[in-house]
Scaffold this motif. Structure first.
Motif, PDB file in Angstrom:
ATOM      1  N   ASP A   1       0.968  -1.345   0.030  1.00 55.16           N
ATOM      2  CA  ASP A   1       0.053   0.037   0.095  1.00 55.16           C
ATOM      3  C   ASP A   1       0.804   1.336   0.081  1.00 55.16           C
ATOM      4  OD1 ASP A   1      -2.223  -1.545   0.121  1.00 55.16           O
ATOM      5  OD2 ASP A   1      -2.643  -1.419   2.120  1.00 55.16           O
TER       6      ASP A   1
ATOM      7  N   LEU B   1       2.282   2.191  -3.548  1.00 55.26           N
ATOM      8  CA  LEU B   1       0.905   2.676  -4.327  1.00 55.26           C
ATOM      9  C   LEU B   1       0.720   4.133  -3.781  1.00 55.26           C
ATOM     10  CD1 LEU B   1      -1.037   2.352  -6.467  1.00 55.26           C
ATOM     11  CD2 LEU B   1      -2.559   1.361  -4.722  1.00 55.26           C
TER      12      LEU B   1
ATOM     13  N   GLU C   1       1.330   7.686  -5.928  1.00 53.30           N
ATOM     14  CA  GLU C   1       0.346   8.897  -6.162  1.00 53.30           C
ATOM     15  C   GLU C   1       0.496  10.395  -5.422  1.00 53.30           C
ATOM     16  OE1 GLU C   1      -3.090   6.630  -4.545  1.00 53.30           O
ATOM     17  OE2 GLU C   1      -3.338   5.515  -6.377  1.00 53.30           O
TER      18      GLU C   1
ATOM     19  N   GLY D   1       4.274   2.863 -12.292  1.00 57.31           N
ATOM     20  CA  GLY D   1       3.938   1.845 -11.345  1.00 57.31           C
ATOM     21  C   GLY D   1       3.725   0.657 -12.232  1.00 57.31           C
TER      22      GLY D   1
ATOM     23  N   ARG E   1       3.024  -4.018 -11.638  1.00 60.55           N
ATOM     24  CA  ARG E   1       2.857  -5.082 -10.680  1.00 60.55           C
ATOM     25  C   ARG E   1       3.699  -6.102 -10.949  1.00 60.55           C
ATOM     26  NH1 ARG E   1      -1.157  -6.235  -7.115  1.00 60.55           N
ATOM     27  NH2 ARG E   1      -2.993  -4.768  -7.005  1.00 60.55           N
TER      28      ARG E   1
ATOM     29  N   HIS F   1       2.795  -4.233  -5.733  1.00 58.64           N
ATOM     30  CA  HIS F   1       2.871  -3.135  -6.193  1.00 58.64           C
ATOM     31  C   HIS F   1       4.303  -2.639  -6.418  1.00 58.64           C
ATOM     32  CE1 HIS F   1      -1.141  -2.019  -7.038  1.00 58.64           C
ATOM     33  NE2 HIS F   1      -1.256  -2.352  -5.792  1.00 58.64           N
TER      34      HIS F   1
ATOM     35  N   GLY G   1      -5.424   3.952  -3.957  1.00 60.45           N
ATOM     36  CA  GLY G   1      -6.389   3.627  -4.981  1.00 60.45           C
ATOM     37  C   GLY G   1      -7.325   4.581  -5.442  1.00 60.45           C
TER      38      GLY G   1
END
Length: 508
Positions: A438, A441, A445, A457, A459, A464, A508
């Motif tokens: 998390d 990610l 952002e 970014g 996977r 991530h 997200g």
């Protein structure tokens, strides 16, 4: 001759005609373009970060609020408005902390080419719409094919980008599979048996092409990659053998010279051996790695590409060209017949008999810009060695980034790329795995929202990761270190807020 009772009216001399580019409007042309160039130059001079972090929610109402039925009537006013809805918040690839996607800063000779080709507005379909432009594009195709080593029968055509090039190459491979089918099955039956093989790190456009070409949903077979994220040749050989045993026909193998995620190059010589032994079409997607064709020091990394049946190159990725400037090339020019269609009004069959060169005979497009001019002027002004030296610089900078990351306990790196991509993630000791995921990610952002830098970014094995794509020779080690500190700061702040029970950090 006029019809009885018809009223003959003089041509309109309204304001629209004043804006046409003609011999009578050259002063307006010079003045308007100088104003536009000046506005761009002024904006670039003041850019201190790659983006402003503007959101769609903020910008969309401003664009929607413009009444396109009510013209401003003044170029200066239109440029002022354009600054408000575009230039102010544009993403500037020339900034040294733009480190996200395969977007390069562009060279000035190519910008000159863009201005010339837009004004003259040649269309590349037929000789009578392009004349010398046709010959320039053909010369550049020959030059590129020679750099690749495809041989004297090679040919190709410029395209809109790697996705279109891959589509056309695989279309040709499909048609060759049909042409070579022995005891002819029905076309639907053959389509159901055709398979494509690429690696797990290959580009998504292979799957898109398969769908557009009418292949089965399971037509694209992916083989695994080694620890360096390169196609495993042993798995490829086994997959081809399995397809043959199952009565399936491998219409093409797609090897990658510069994967989008990892910047890795598949083992081209070994793959070429396997394809040659099996009689399978080999396509090399070198959209990214094609810059090595002009590298003064690293051309050997593409060894084996000369054995391909078709090759994709994107000059707008690693030749520092504006979008778009790309091509698909083939070893045997005769296969281009599969995209030829004669139209009486455009390229009748008699034009071939008269030896009139028409590029539409090779392209899946009809109307097409003279994008080759940008590369032509770049080579004529700078020369290929200068372009290759710029590409070498960004590869060197990626090596610097790899050294920074591998020497920093806050991060881990997936693999070392021979090109200019570095995939990594923030992962200091003692942080729970779900928080690490998390946090990476969130850090990406938050960094984009600040506008201070842009990274990409992806996977990797379900987790991530962050990605640096270095295509700007002006990016320094200090820039890289600063961005890594920013990422660590955002990620660490996120974890601290989560462990303290503050759920205000969105993901997200």
């Amino acid at each position: 001759m006029s019809l009885p009772g018809a009223t003959v009216q003089a041509p309109s001399t309204g304001a629209g005609r004043d804006h046409l580019f003609t011999a009578g409007s050259l002063e307006r042309y010079r003045r308007v373009l100088a104003d536009g160039i000046g506005r761009v130059a002024d904006r670039v001079a003041t850019v201190d970060r790659p983006c402003t972090g503007v959101t769609p929610q903020h910008l969309a109402p401003r664009v929607r609020g413009i009444d396109l039925d009510r013209p401003l009537g003044d170029t200066g006013a239109a440029l002022d408005e354009l600054h408000d809805v575009y230039l102010r918040d544009a993403v500037f690839f020339h900034h040294p902390r733009y480190l996200a996607h395969l977007n390069c800063p562009v060279v000035i000779p190519a910008l000159l080419g863009e201005a010339v080709l837009s004004a003259v507005n040649s269309s590349m379909d037929t000789w009578d719409q392009s004349a010398g432009a046709t010959l320039i594009e053909r010369r550049l195709i020959d030059w590129t094919a020679d750099r690749i080593g495809l041989g004297p029968a090679a040919d190709g055509v410029f395209t809109s980008g790697g996705t279109q090039s891959n589509l056309q190459a695989l279309l040709l491979a499909r048609e060759e599979a049909w042409a070579r089918a022995g005891a002819r099955p029905s076309r639907p039956e053959l389509l159901s048996r055709l398979r494509l093989i690429t690696s797990a790190a290959g580009h998504f456009s292979v799957q898109k092409a398969a769908k557009l070409l009418g292949l089965d949903a399971d037509a694209v077979l992916t083989v695994g990659t080694d620890t360096d994220r390169r196609m495993r040749a042993d798995e490829l050989a086994r997959e081809i053998d399995r397809c043959r045993r199952d009565g399936l026909r491998v219409m093409a193998v797609v090897a990658t010279a510069g994967t989008t995620d990892f910047g890795t190059i598949d083992p081209l010589p070994r793959i070429a051996d396997i394809c040659a032994a099996a009689g399978v079409w080999l396509h090399v997607d070198a959209a990214y790695g094609c810059g090595l064709l002009v590298s003064p020091t690293r051309r050997h990394l593409l060894d084996g590409i000369e054995r391909a049946d078709s090759v994709t190159v994107d000059y707008h990725k690693s030749f520092f060209q504006p979008v778009s400037s790309s091509a698909v090339l083939v070893r045997d020019r005769r296969v281009l017949r599969h995209v030829t269609w004669h139209a009486d009004y455009l390229n009748p069959a008699r034009a071939v008999e008269q030896h009139i060169p028409n590029q539409v005979d090779k392209s899946i497009q009809t109307t097409r810009r003279f994008d080759a001019l940008k590369l032509w002027l770049t080579l004529r002004v700078m020369g290929p060695d200068a372009v290759g030296a710029l590409f070498d610089e960004v590869i060197d900078r990626a090596a610097d980034a790899w050294r920074l990351l591998t020497g920093d306990p806050r991060f881990e790196v997936v693999t070392r790329s021979p090109l200019c991509t570095v995939v990594f993630r923030w992962r200091p000791a003692g942080v729970a795995p779900h928080l690490v995921d998390d946090a990476n990610l969130y850090a990406r952002e938050a960094l984009a929202a600040s506008g201070a830098a842009l990274v990409a970014g992806t996977r990797v094995d379900g987790a991530h990761h962050l990605k640096l794509t270095l295509l700007n020779p002006e990016t320094t080690v200090a820039d890289l270190a600063h961005v890594l500190d920013l990422i660590a700061g955002h990620a660490g702040g996120y974890v601290r807020s989560r462990t303290a029970g503050d759920l205000s950090c969105p993901v997200g």
